[in-house]
Scaffold this motif. Structure first.
Motif, PDB file in Angstrom:
ATOM      1  N   ASP A  51       0.828  -1.136  -0.021  1.00  0.00           N
ATOM      2  CA  ASP A  51      -0.035  -0.113   0.058  1.00  0.00           C
ATOM      3  C   ASP A  51       1.019   0.994   0.108  1.00  0.00           C
ATOM      4  O   ASP A  51       1.864   1.288   0.897  1.00  0.00           O
ATOM      5  CB  ASP A  51      -1.047  -0.159   1.232  1.00  0.00           C
ATOM      6  CG  ASP A  51      -2.165  -1.144   1.218  1.00  0.00           C
ATOM      7  OD1 ASP A  51      -2.272  -1.451  -0.035  1.00  0.00           O
ATOM      8  OD2 ASP A  51      -2.242  -1.671   2.269  1.00  0.00           O
ATOM      9  N   THR A  52       0.478   2.395  -0.792  1.00  0.00           N
ATOM     10  CA  THR A  52       1.273   3.280  -0.747  1.00  0.00           C
ATOM     11  C   THR A  52       1.006   4.339   0.139  1.00  0.00           C
ATOM     12  O   THR A  52       0.071   4.543   0.705  1.00  0.00           O
ATOM     13  CB  THR A  52       1.094   4.339  -2.079  1.00  0.00           C
ATOM     14  OG1 THR A  52       1.308   3.385  -3.551  1.00  0.00           O
ATOM     15  CG2 THR A  52       1.848   5.454  -2.169  1.00  0.00           C
ATOM     16  N   VAL A  53       2.205   4.894   0.858  1.00  0.00           N
ATOM     17  CA  VAL A  53       2.005   5.744   1.914  1.00  0.00           C
ATOM     18  C   VAL A  53       2.116   7.191   1.590  1.00  0.00           C
ATOM     19  O   VAL A  53       3.321   7.457   0.870  1.00  0.00           O
ATOM     20  CB  VAL A  53       3.042   5.344   3.140  1.00  0.00           C
ATOM     21  CG1 VAL A  53       3.212   6.317   4.414  1.00  0.00           C
ATOM     22  CG2 VAL A  53       2.841   4.022   3.554  1.00  0.00           C
ATOM     23  N   VAL A  55       2.918  10.890   2.004  1.00  0.00           N
ATOM     24  CA  VAL A  55       3.370  11.709   3.009  1.00  0.00           C
ATOM     25  C   VAL A  55       3.462  13.097   2.492  1.00  0.00           C
ATOM     26  O   VAL A  55       3.870  13.504   1.465  1.00  0.00           O
ATOM     27  CB  VAL A  55       4.997  11.290   3.201  1.00  0.00           C
ATOM     28  CG1 VAL A  55       5.587  12.000   4.611  1.00  0.00           C
ATOM     29  CG2 VAL A  55       5.079   9.584   3.675  1.00  0.00           C
ATOM     30  N   VAL A  76       6.543   4.847  -0.828  1.00  0.00           N
ATOM     31  CA  VAL A  76       6.118   5.857  -0.073  1.00  0.00           C
ATOM     32  C   VAL A  76       6.167   7.145  -1.262  1.00  0.00           C
ATOM     33  O   VAL A  76       6.859   7.237  -2.091  1.00  0.00           O
ATOM     34  CB  VAL A  76       7.265   6.343   0.849  1.00  0.00           C
ATOM     35  CG1 VAL A  76       7.146   7.850   1.312  1.00  0.00           C
ATOM     36  CG2 VAL A  76       7.448   5.387   1.945  1.00  0.00           C
ATOM     37  N   GLN A  96      -1.257  10.686   4.580  1.00  0.00           N
ATOM     38  CA  GLN A  96      -1.634  10.108   5.950  1.00  0.00           C
ATOM     39  C   GLN A  96      -0.802  10.479   7.256  1.00  0.00           C
ATOM     40  O   GLN A  96      -1.105  10.264   8.277  1.00  0.00           O
ATOM     41  CB  GLN A  96      -1.061   8.363   5.712  1.00  0.00           C
ATOM     42  CG  GLN A  96      -2.214   7.850   4.665  1.00  0.00           C
ATOM     43  CD  GLN A  96      -1.420   6.670   3.982  1.00  0.00           C
ATOM     44  OE1 GLN A  96      -0.303   6.116   4.320  1.00  0.00           O
ATOM     45  NE2 GLN A  96      -2.024   6.170   3.220  1.00  0.00           N
ATOM     46  N   TYR A 109      -0.031  14.005  12.262  1.00  0.00           N
ATOM     47  CA  TYR A 109      -0.869  12.994  11.812  1.00  0.00           C
ATOM     48  C   TYR A 109      -2.148  12.749  12.958  1.00  0.00           C
ATOM     49  O   TYR A 109      -2.158  13.314  14.114  1.00  0.00           O
ATOM     50  CB  TYR A 109      -0.163  11.515  11.763  1.00  0.00           C
ATOM     51  CG  TYR A 109       0.254  10.946  13.019  1.00  0.00           C
ATOM     52  CD1 TYR A 109      -0.356  10.049  13.710  1.00  0.00           C
ATOM     53  CD2 TYR A 109       1.542  11.487  13.448  1.00  0.00           C
ATOM     54  CE1 TYR A 109       0.212   9.289  14.727  1.00  0.00           C
ATOM     55  CE2 TYR A 109       2.026  10.901  14.802  1.00  0.00           C
ATOM     56  CZ  TYR A 109       1.454   9.754  15.309  1.00  0.00           C
ATOM     57  OH  TYR A 109       1.835   9.285  16.292  1.00  0.00           O
ATOM     58  N   GLU A 115      -4.083   3.825   9.582  1.00  0.00           N
ATOM     59  CA  GLU A 115      -3.230   4.036   8.415  1.00  0.00           C
ATOM     60  C   GLU A 115      -2.212   5.068   8.576  1.00  0.00           C
ATOM     61  O   GLU A 115      -0.870   5.099   8.263  1.00  0.00           O
ATOM     62  CB  GLU A 115      -3.797   4.182   7.177  1.00  0.00           C
ATOM     63  CG  GLU A 115      -4.766   5.390   7.234  1.00  0.00           C
ATOM     64  CD  GLU A 115      -6.242   5.306   7.733  1.00  0.00           C
ATOM     65  OE1 GLU A 115      -7.001   5.878   7.339  1.00  0.00           O
ATOM     66  OE2 GLU A 115      -6.454   4.119   8.287  1.00  0.00           O
ATOM     67  N   SER A 116      -2.605   6.047   9.492  1.00  0.00           N
ATOM     68  CA  SER A 116      -1.603   7.149   9.726  1.00  0.00           C
ATOM     69  C   SER A 116      -0.612   6.517  10.820  1.00  0.00           C
ATOM     70  O   SER A 116       0.335   7.140  10.785  1.00  0.00           O
ATOM     71  CB  SER A 116      -2.258   8.569  10.455  1.00  0.00           C
ATOM     72  OG  SER A 116      -3.142   8.966   9.414  1.00  0.00           O
ATOM     73  N   ALA A 119       2.072   4.958   8.826  1.00  0.00           N
ATOM     74  CA  ALA A 119       2.693   5.883   8.083  1.00  0.00           C
ATOM     75  C   ALA A 119       3.800   6.413   8.853  1.00  0.00           C
ATOM     76  O   ALA A 119       4.887   6.547   8.708  1.00  0.00           O
ATOM     77  CB  ALA A 119       1.779   6.949   7.449  1.00  0.00           C
TER      78      ALA A 119
END
Length: 346
Positions: A51-53, A55, A76, A96, A109, A115-116, A119
């Motif tokens: 899963d893409t984080v 930022v 990321v 996130q 965050y 999810e945060s 991250a």
């Protein structure tokens, strides 16, 4: 006499089947809507290896170095944020986590979002390594891909259970109440037909459409999303039939004295909504507090969903889902018995 009673039951079932076939709206909700739900949720929650984080990096001194460090990590994605946009980005969850460069950096965050929190761990690990932190060892990694572990695999049995519940309750209950409001039941009182024959005909008609209804969703899940079937097809069929009979009985009970469609709608919504939320259709029922678990486990949709997932995804035997089947049978038999006692023609 027995032949006459049998003929009456078959004739009532045939009439009910014709009524459903002539209602395109009913056919849509029975066959098309579950497939649309599966497509929409399958696209919304695809199976991904990572899963893409996302930022957000606040613009200013040190932002370029922070972005460079973060981009060295797989999965990321960075987005530049003006200082005035930080609060909005966090509130709208467009990122996130937000990193404000510095020595040390500041992480902004929402800790209430899983999810945060994830991250935050990933970002801190990347920036700590970029700052010179050394790992004690390099672990070995073995990626494991298990059929049936995706969200869509978990979702399809839940959608099937939800569909069985809704069409069982609405299909049976709406038909009876509609006939009552049109004074059709009043005319049937004058015939030698028994109350039990009329109610059984509603259930039998429901079972005929169940074959196509369940088959369409299972076939669609298998062909389009490769949803596995690890258990016995015979056992999954028995589970679906028992679940359908259970909800048909509840639908009969709800419609036994309802005089208007509006009254039935309110009654069925009281029955359906708690199970939509609590019984693990779209997310696991284990997310709810322990104090609610005994109540959740007693709901018929919870038993049906658990049994369907156990057979489809885990290859469970009949012995392992005996408790769920017994609970569904108890709900169905109890509801049908009460419906026989409480049913009114007018």
């Amino acid at each position: 006499m027995r032949d006459a009673r049998g003929w009456a039951l078959l004739e009532l079932t045939r009439v009910r089947l014709l009524e459903v076939v002539r209602e395109p709206e009913a056919l849509f909700w029975m066959f098309v809507f579950p497939v649309i739900m599966a497509i929409a949720l399958g696209i919304a929650f695809p199976s991904r290896t990572t899963d893409t984080v996302v930022v957000g990096v606040v613009e200013g001194p040190g932002a370029a170095e922070t972005v460079t460090a973060l981009r060295t990590a797989a999965g990321v994605e960075t987005r530049a944020l003006a200082p005035r946009d930080v609060e909005t980005a966090v509130r709208r969850a467009s990122v996130q986590i937000v990193v404000e460069p510095g020595r040390p950096p500041t992480y902004r965050y929402d800790p209430a979002r899983a999810e945060s929190r994830l991250a935050r761990r990933i970002v801190d690990d990347v920036l700590q390594r970029a700052g010179g932190r050394q790992d004690a060892w390099a672990p070995r990694e073995e990626a494991v891909a298990s059929a049936g572990s995706r969200y869509i695999d978990w979702l399809v049995p839940g959608l099937l259970g939800m569909t069985i519940m809704q069409t069982g309750l609405w299909g049976v209950g709406f038909s009876i109440v509609q006939s009552r409001t049109r004074k059709l039941l009043k005319r049937l009182v004058a015939t030698p037909m028994r109350r039990s024959q009329y109610l059984l005909a509603q259930i039998l008609a429901r079972m005929v459409f169940l074959v196509v209804e369940a088959g369409v969703l299972l076939a669609f899940g298998r062909v389009v999303f490769d949803v596995p079937m690890r258990g016995s097809w015979l056992l999954i069929t028995v589970t679906i039939v028992v679940g359908a009979l259970s909800f048909a009985g509840i639908g009969l009970l709800a419609a036994s004295r309802a005089k208007t469609v509006e009254g039935l709608s309110g009654m069925l919504n009281i029955v359906i909504l708690p199970m939509w939320i609590l019984s693990g259709v779209f997310f696991a029922s284990s997310n709810f507090p322990d104090a609610l678990q005994p109540f959740i486990r007693a709901l018929p949709l919870t038993a049906l969903n658990d049994a369907l997932r156990a057979v489809m995804l885990e290859g469970a035997s009949a012995r392992l889902i005996l408790t769920e089947l017994a609970l569904l049978s108890l709900w169905g038999a109890g509801s049908f018995g009460l419906a026989l006692r409480l049913f009114r023609w007018m």
